[in-house]
Scaffold this active site. Structure first.
Site, mmCIF file in Angstrom:
data_model
loop_
_atom_site.group_PDB
_atom_site.id
_atom_site.type_symbol
_atom_site.label_atom_id
_atom_site.label_comp_id
_atom_site.label_asym_id
_atom_site.label_seq_id
_atom_site.Cartn_x
_atom_site.Cartn_y
_atom_site.Cartn_z
ATOM 1 N N ASN A 117 12.765 43.232 75.143
ATOM 2 C CA ASN A 117 14.431 43.207 74.946
ATOM 3 C C ASN A 117 15.022 42.150 74.662
ATOM 4 O O ASN A 117 15.110 41.269 75.223
ATOM 5 C CB ASN A 117 14.923 43.932 76.368
ATOM 6 N N LYS A 122 18.052 41.711 73.411
ATOM 7 C CA LYS A 122 19.611 41.520 73.590
ATOM 8 C C LYS A 122 20.186 41.252 72.318
ATOM 9 O O LYS A 122 19.571 41.699 71.519
ATOM 10 C CB LYS A 122 19.565 40.740 74.689
ATOM 11 N N HIS A 179 20.527 49.931 80.769
ATOM 12 C CA HIS A 179 20.168 48.473 81.139
ATOM 13 C C HIS A 179 21.301 47.904 82.113
ATOM 14 O O HIS A 179 22.555 48.279 81.957
ATOM 15 C CB HIS A 179 20.118 47.752 79.973
ATOM 16 N N GLU A 232 23.067 45.150 82.077
ATOM 17 C CA GLU A 232 24.434 44.740 81.124
ATOM 18 C C GLU A 232 24.967 45.670 80.832
ATOM 19 O O GLU A 232 26.328 45.658 80.607
ATOM 20 C CB GLU A 232 23.628 43.721 80.213
ATOM 21 N N GLU A 286 14.651 46.989 87.388
ATOM 22 C CA GLU A 286 15.026 45.576 86.889
ATOM 23 C C GLU A 286 16.093 45.329 88.076
ATOM 24 O O GLU A 286 17.355 45.477 87.938
ATOM 25 C CB GLU A 286 15.541 45.588 85.465
ATOM 26 N N GLY A 329 17.352 37.427 83.818
ATOM 27 C CA GLY A 329 18.096 35.989 83.212
ATOM 28 C C GLY A 329 18.104 35.037 84.156
ATOM 29 O O GLY A 329 18.877 33.879 83.889
ATOM 30 N N SER A 354 13.165 38.245 84.704
ATOM 31 C CA SER A 354 12.522 37.156 84.652
ATOM 32 C C SER A 354 10.973 36.988 84.630
ATOM 33 O O SER A 354 10.290 36.331 85.160
ATOM 34 C CB SER A 354 12.748 35.957 85.645
HETATM 35 P P1 PGA Z 1 14.772 38.572 81.471
HETATM 36 O O1 PGA Z 1 15.819 40.024 81.300
HETATM 37 O O2 PGA Z 1 13.503 38.884 81.309
HETATM 38 O O3 PGA Z 1 15.519 37.460 80.607
HETATM 39 O O4 PGA Z 1 15.311 38.494 83.059
HETATM 40 C C1 PGA Z 1 15.058 41.233 81.514
HETATM 41 C C2 PGA Z 1 15.919 42.322 81.001
HETATM 42 O O5 PGA Z 1 16.941 42.078 80.904
HETATM 43 O O6 PGA Z 1 15.443 43.367 80.443
#
Ligand code: PGA
Length: 255
Positions: free
Chosen positions: A10, A12, A97, A99, A173, A179, A219
């Site tokens: 992903n 983003k 997601h 976000e 997640e 993140g 992460s």
């Molecule tokens: P990250 O994001 O690996 O940077 O923690 C995962 C995601 O949001 O799908």
């Protein structure tokens, strides 16, 4: 049980068209012999057609949208429809997601409309669920997952739809791990994944639960994927930050 590993990126809001193309051109020769797992890349919309074109014809590689609207078209400024994703050769779409949920205010009912719409347009939804830190600390993780899954998958009758339902992928997640550099331990992730599989059995049936792919996200790096993938109910990963670097993503793919 024969669940094929599924490694998803992903990106983003990162990478221009040129950067996305350069990444894929660099990645493809590195993974040409990797045939026993599927790889999905979700770039920003502007680079999506370029990525879809670049992976076309590569059996184990797929392009994905990071989001979509549930309507086919209409006065929805700034939105992209499932028809438009299909039009450029996209097979998967990430929905719900964290976000989207927590920055843009998407709720379960809204996400459910997108899941139903994706399925009806032959797009495989990657439905993201996961608790916030305060939910976990309050002992609410399972309740949050139950709500997100029962509401997010509402209205999909099993009868006559098993081919459609097979397309659904769930991504667990935990919001506190996204993140932040804090990964859930393999044991914590496995607890959530096996709970999710039980919920899928309640919502659909045991055959669907045994076959559905449940990805872990939050992460994920080349240094922690092996431990995660050893767990029985972890079938793949959804990778944000660590998927932006081609060498690192190659190591994750080849865990
Ligand atoms: P990250 O994001 O690996 O940077 O923690 C995962 C995601 O949001 O799908």
């Amino acid at each position: 049980m024969d669940r094929r590993p599924f490694i998803a990126a992903n990106w983003k809001m990162y990478k221009t068209i040129g950067e996305a193309e350069a990444f894929i051109m660099d990645l493809l020769p590195r993974i040409k012999d990797v045939k026993d797992r599927d790889i999905m890349i979700a770039p920003p919309f502007t680079a999506l057609q370029a990525v879809a074109n670049a992976v076309k014809g590569i059996e184990q590689c797929f392009a994905a949208g990071q989001n979509m609207h549930f309507e086919q078209n209409g006065a929805f400024t700034g939105e992209i429809s499932p028809v438009m994703l299909r039009d450029i050769g996209v097979d998967y779409v990430i929905l719900g997601h964290s976000e989207r949920r927590h920055i843009f205010g998407e709720d379960d009912a809204f996400i459910n409309k997108k899941v139903l719409s994706a399925l009806s347009h032959d797009l495989a939804p990657v439905l993201c669920v996961g608790e916030r830190l305060e939910d976990r600390e309050a002992g609410m993780t399972e309740e949050v997952l139950r709500q997100q899954l029962t509401k997010g998958l509402n209205g999909i009758a099993v009868e006559g739809n098993s081919d459609l339902i097979k397309k659904i992928i769930i991504a667990y997640e935990p919001v506190w791990a996204i993140g932040t550099g804090k990964t859930a331990t393999p044991e914590m992730a496995e607890d959530a994944h096996s709970f999710i599989r039980k919920l899928i059995e309640e919502i659909f049936n045991s055959t669907i639960a045994e076959n559905i792919l449940i990805l872990y996200g939050g992460s994920v790096k080349s240094s922690n994927i092996t431990g995660l993938m050893k767990e029985e109910d972890i079938d793949g990963v959804l990778v944000g930050g660590a998927s932006l670097d081609v060498e690192h993503f190659e190591r994750i793919i080849k865990f």
